[in-house]
Design a protein around this motif. Structure first.
Motif, PDB file in Angstrom:
ATOM      1  N   TRP A   1      39.519  58.497  -7.400  1.00 29.65           N
ATOM      2  CA  TRP A   1      38.323  58.969  -6.723  1.00 29.65           C
ATOM      3  C   TRP A   1      37.635  57.846  -5.951  1.00 29.65           C
ATOM      4  O   TRP A   1      37.194  58.029  -4.818  1.00 29.65           O
ATOM      5  CB  TRP A   1      37.403  59.566  -7.774  1.00 29.65           C
ATOM      6  CG  TRP A   1      36.135  60.190  -7.323  1.00 29.65           C
ATOM      7  CD1 TRP A   1      35.862  60.738  -6.110  1.00 29.65           C
ATOM      8  CD2 TRP A   1      34.958  60.355  -8.106  1.00 29.65           C
ATOM      9  NE1 TRP A   1      34.589  61.243  -6.097  1.00 29.65           N
ATOM     10  CE2 TRP A   1      34.013  61.027  -7.313  1.00 29.65           C
ATOM     11  CE3 TRP A   1      34.615  60.017  -9.413  1.00 29.65           C
ATOM     12  CZ2 TRP A   1      32.752  61.351  -7.774  1.00 29.65           C
ATOM     13  CZ3 TRP A   1      33.366  60.361  -9.861  1.00 29.65           C
ATOM     14  CH2 TRP A   1      32.449  61.011  -9.056  1.00 29.65           C
TER      15      TRP A   1
ATOM     16  N   SER B   1      39.152  63.356   5.517  1.00 31.61           N
ATOM     17  CA  SER B   1      38.219  64.270   4.853  1.00 31.61           C
ATOM     18  C   SER B   1      38.688  65.722   4.888  1.00 31.61           C
ATOM     19  O   SER B   1      38.222  66.533   4.095  1.00 31.61           O
ATOM     20  CB  SER B   1      36.834  64.152   5.479  1.00 31.61           C
ATOM     21  OG  SER B   1      36.901  64.469   6.853  1.00 31.61           O
ATOM     22  N   GLU B   2      39.602  66.089   5.768  1.00 34.90           N
ATOM     23  CA  GLU B   2      40.113  67.458   5.832  1.00 34.90           C
ATOM     24  C   GLU B   2      41.270  67.702   4.866  1.00 34.90           C
ATOM     25  O   GLU B   2      41.728  68.829   4.715  1.00 34.90           O
ATOM     26  CB  GLU B   2      40.586  67.796   7.255  1.00 34.90           C
ATOM     27  CG  GLU B   2      39.489  67.785   8.288  1.00 34.90           C
ATOM     28  CD  GLU B   2      39.234  66.401   8.850  1.00 34.90           C
ATOM     29  OE1 GLU B   2      40.157  65.558   8.833  1.00 34.90           O
ATOM     30  OE2 GLU B   2      38.090  66.152   9.273  1.00 34.90           O
ATOM     31  N   HIS B   3      41.750  66.664   4.235  1.00 35.81           N
ATOM     32  CA  HIS B   3      42.902  66.796   3.337  1.00 35.81           C
ATOM     33  C   HIS B   3      42.529  67.664   2.129  1.00 35.81           C
ATOM     34  O   HIS B   3      41.408  67.630   1.644  1.00 35.81           O
ATOM     35  CB  HIS B   3      43.354  65.407   2.881  1.00 35.81           C
ATOM     36  CG  HIS B   3      44.751  65.374   2.371  1.00 35.81           C
ATOM     37  ND1 HIS B   3      45.064  65.662   1.071  1.00 35.81           N
ATOM     38  CD2 HIS B   3      45.924  65.097   2.991  1.00 35.81           C
ATOM     39  CE1 HIS B   3      46.370  65.560   0.899  1.00 35.81           C
ATOM     40  NE2 HIS B   3      46.913  65.214   2.071  1.00 35.81           N
ATOM     41  N   PHE B   4      43.500  68.439   1.637  1.00 36.90           N
ATOM     42  CA  PHE B   4      43.236  69.374   0.528  1.00 36.90           C
ATOM     43  C   PHE B   4      42.856  68.674  -0.773  1.00 36.90           C
ATOM     44  O   PHE B   4      42.220  69.270  -1.641  1.00 36.90           O
ATOM     45  CB  PHE B   4      44.458  70.273   0.285  1.00 36.90           C
ATOM     46  CG  PHE B   4      45.595  69.583  -0.398  1.00 36.90           C
ATOM     47  CD1 PHE B   4      45.719  69.642  -1.775  1.00 36.90           C
ATOM     48  CD2 PHE B   4      46.547  68.867   0.325  1.00 36.90           C
ATOM     49  CE1 PHE B   4      46.763  69.009  -2.422  1.00 36.90           C
ATOM     50  CE2 PHE B   4      47.595  68.236  -0.308  1.00 36.90           C
ATOM     51  CZ  PHE B   4      47.706  68.311  -1.689  1.00 36.90           C
TER      52      PHE B   4
ATOM     53  N   HIS C   1      40.638  66.568  -1.380  1.00 35.53           N
ATOM     54  CA  HIS C   1      39.196  66.372  -1.538  1.00 35.53           C
ATOM     55  C   HIS C   1      38.530  67.480  -2.343  1.00 35.53           C
ATOM     56  O   HIS C   1      37.466  67.266  -2.928  1.00 35.53           O
ATOM     57  CB  HIS C   1      38.518  66.251  -0.173  1.00 35.53           C
ATOM     58  CG  HIS C   1      38.655  64.894   0.430  1.00 35.53           C
ATOM     59  ND1 HIS C   1      37.813  63.866   0.114  1.00 35.53           N
ATOM     60  CD2 HIS C   1      39.543  64.388   1.325  1.00 35.53           C
ATOM     61  CE1 HIS C   1      38.170  62.786   0.788  1.00 35.53           C
ATOM     62  NE2 HIS C   1      39.220  63.075   1.533  1.00 35.53           N
ATOM     63  N   LYS C   2      39.132  68.644  -2.397  1.00 40.92           N
ATOM     64  CA  LYS C   2      38.496  69.731  -3.151  1.00 40.92           C
ATOM     65  C   LYS C   2      38.622  69.544  -4.664  1.00 40.92           C
ATOM     66  O   LYS C   2      37.950  70.219  -5.431  1.00 40.92           O
ATOM     67  CB  LYS C   2      39.057  71.093  -2.738  1.00 40.92           C
ATOM     68  CG  LYS C   2      40.493  71.334  -3.090  1.00 40.92           C
ATOM     69  CD  LYS C   2      40.926  72.707  -2.616  1.00 40.92           C
ATOM     70  CE  LYS C   2      42.400  72.917  -2.900  1.00 40.92           C
ATOM     71  NZ  LYS C   2      42.859  74.202  -2.409  1.00 40.92           N
ATOM     72  N   TYR C   3      39.452  68.605  -5.113  1.00 35.88           N
ATOM     73  CA  TYR C   3      39.611  68.336  -6.543  1.00 35.88           C
ATOM     74  C   TYR C   3      38.674  67.233  -7.051  1.00 35.88           C
ATOM     75  O   TYR C   3      38.676  66.924  -8.243  1.00 35.88           O
ATOM     76  CB  TYR C   3      41.056  67.947  -6.857  1.00 35.88           C
ATOM     77  CG  TYR C   3      42.031  69.053  -6.566  1.00 35.88           C
ATOM     78  CD1 TYR C   3      42.028  70.212  -7.322  1.00 35.88           C
ATOM     79  CD2 TYR C   3      42.940  68.946  -5.520  1.00 35.88           C
ATOM     80  CE1 TYR C   3      42.915  71.238  -7.063  1.00 35.88           C
ATOM     81  CE2 TYR C   3      43.829  69.971  -5.248  1.00 35.88           C
ATOM     82  CZ  TYR C   3      43.813  71.109  -6.020  1.00 35.88           C
ATOM     83  OH  TYR C   3      44.681  72.129  -5.749  1.00 35.88           O
TER      84      TYR C   3
ATOM     85  N   PRO D   1      31.708  64.849  -4.795  1.00 35.04           N
ATOM     86  CA  PRO D   1      31.278  63.992  -3.674  1.00 35.04           C
ATOM     87  C   PRO D   1      31.160  62.525  -4.097  1.00 35.04           C
ATOM     88  O   PRO D   1      30.935  62.206  -5.257  1.00 35.04           O
ATOM     89  CB  PRO D   1      29.907  64.558  -3.303  1.00 35.04           C
ATOM     90  CG  PRO D   1      29.926  65.958  -3.791  1.00 35.04           C
ATOM     91  CD  PRO D   1      30.799  65.957  -5.010  1.00 35.04           C
TER      92      PRO D   1
END
Length: 80
Positions: free
Chosen positions: A26, A35-38, A40-42, A45
Motif C-alpha cells: 500500500w 490511479s486507473e488500475h484495478f 486501487h480498489k483493494y 486511500p
C-alpha cells in the motif's frame, strides 16, 4: 497444550505477515501504479496510511499508561 501454543503462534505470525505485506504494498508500491488500475480498489486511500498507525499508536500508548497507573495505584494501596 504445546500444539495449541504452536497454532496460536502460527496464526499470529500469519496475521502479522499479512498486515505487513498489505501495508508495504500500500505504501511503497501503490503510489507508482496508475490511479486507473484495478488494484486501487483493494486498498484504502493514501491518507489512511498515516492515520491508521498513528491512531493505533495513540490507543496503545493510552492503554499502556492506564495499565501502569493501575499497577501504581494498586501497589500504593498494598504499602499503606
Amino acid at each position: 497444550m504445546e500444539l495449541a501454543d504452536r497454532a496460536v503462534g502460527f496464526l499470529l505470525s500469519f496475521i502479522s505477515l499479512t498486515i505487513f505485506t498489505y501495508y508495504s504494498l500500500w505504501v511503497i508500491i501503490l503510489p507508482f501504479v496508475e490511479s486507473e488500475h484495478f488494484i486501487h480498489k483493494y486498498f484504502l486511500p493514501q491518507e489512511y496510511a498515516i492515520l491508521i498507525p498513528v491512531f493505533v499508536g495513540v490507543v496503545l500508548l493510552c492503554l499502556l499508561s492506564m495499565f501502569i497507573g493501575f499497577v501504581m495505584l494498586k501497589s500504593k494501596k498494598k504499602k499503606a
